[in-house]
Design an enzyme around this catalytic site. Sequence first.
Site, PDB file in Angstrom:
ATOM      1  N   THR B  31       0.836  -1.053  -0.477  1.00  0.00           N
ATOM      2  CA  THR B  31      -0.253  -0.248   0.053  1.00  0.00           C
ATOM      3  C   THR B  31       0.590   1.149  -0.200  1.00  0.00           C
ATOM      4  OG1 THR B  31      -2.033   0.933   0.649  1.00  0.00           O
ATOM      5  CG2 THR B  31      -0.292   0.285   2.594  1.00  0.00           C
ATOM      6  N   CYS B  37      -2.702   8.106   7.313  1.00  0.00           N
ATOM      7  CA  CYS B  37      -3.768   7.018   7.165  1.00  0.00           C
ATOM      8  C   CYS B  37      -3.178   5.612   8.014  1.00  0.00           C
ATOM      9  CB  CYS B  37      -3.804   6.490   6.016  1.00  0.00           C
ATOM     10  SG  CYS B  37      -5.132   7.536   5.026  1.00  0.00           S
ATOM     11  N   HIS B  54      -5.770  -0.613   4.389  1.00  0.00           N
ATOM     12  CA  HIS B  54      -5.503   0.489   4.449  1.00  0.00           C
ATOM     13  C   HIS B  54      -6.968   1.597   5.164  1.00  0.00           C
ATOM     14  CE1 HIS B  54      -3.173   4.591   2.358  1.00  0.00           C
ATOM     15  NE2 HIS B  54      -4.186   4.480   3.215  1.00  0.00           N
TER      16      HIS B  54
END
Lengths: 209, 169
Positions: B31, B37, B54
């Site tokens: 990711t 995040c 994610h």
Amino acid sequence: MSYRPLSPVELDALKEIGNIGLGNAVTSLAQLINRRVNMRVPRSSFLPFEEMIELVGGYEELVGCVSLRVLGDAPSIVLYIFDKESTFHLVDMLMGLPVGTTGELDEMAQSAIKEIGNVLTGSFVSAISMMTGLKMITTVPLFAFDMLGAVLTSLMVAAGRVEDQVLVIETELFHNAETLIKGHFFLLTEPGAIDRLMAALGFSEGQGS
Amino acid sequence: MEPAKVASDPVEIQVGIADYKIGRDPARLITLGLGSCVGVSLYDPVLKLGGLLHLMLPDSTQFSNVTKPAKFADLGIPLLIDEMKKHGAQLSRLQAKLVGGAQMFSGLDNKMVLNIGQRNVEKARALLKDAGIPILAEEVGGNRGRTMIFDTSNGKVSIRMLGSKLKVI
């Protein structure tokens, strides 16, 4: 929270708003750095933010990003994203250094970039405010210099903009061949803000949709 | 035409924002660009099965209209655990790693610098604890963007930051 669909005419009107605001902003930038700055015709569209990221570059691309919130009648976020080289070039031009001098961003350079963001946004917002008669106030700029994906997602989350789609008015700024300034500009509006902008431009709600 | 992929090539599976994916050895789950995040990896070392999430926000309950549950820690982590179980993973064997949760922006706008990254990390820790899944390693906080690469052959997570060496946890 979601957007009502906008008609092509309304999207055009937003593009026009972008054009006027950005025209004003680009003039201010040109005066500030004492160089000619060109701008492409802005586009306005609804995009998933994955696409917004792809529009600018890769998720891991190093970018400088200045963002400000706009408060008042049409709450929104304005952001400028410049690629790495352009960020350095802008700092050089603003500080009157030979282009190519700056290779990293110290505090001085960061505040130079924030100032550029401030000027761009201020002139953008005041042009729109004047045209529409809406009250718009800008907040102090925030700055980040890192991976594009990380910067953009963090910004949207922090601003509470977590819809799957964002309304984007976007353009590219560039200087002549001698020094490229490649930047993207985005205006992310809140749903209510669009209706107010539309009303101020003489559209009644839902017209043509 | 390109030659067909050699079967022993490690397959790369990209995990988008507010998404999760499952992969089995030799797959690598990736990711990109984690800022505030958080990337949550779960690994079953016996099956060499991995999952990567994610997530963007800690808590879905403040939102009336949830279209992507994987956006939120409180919905996404249970989803990831369920998906791992569906593929045969045993809860008692699962191991987690956390990456991300940075504070990307500097400036004085208080509303914008509310530390979501930290809240994401805290929420993820609490949810994993409740589920009884140990967190083997973390690379969280700070002010740098990170890309997370999860190797399902050995459970190792590599972290890429701009201008820094690859870090493996």
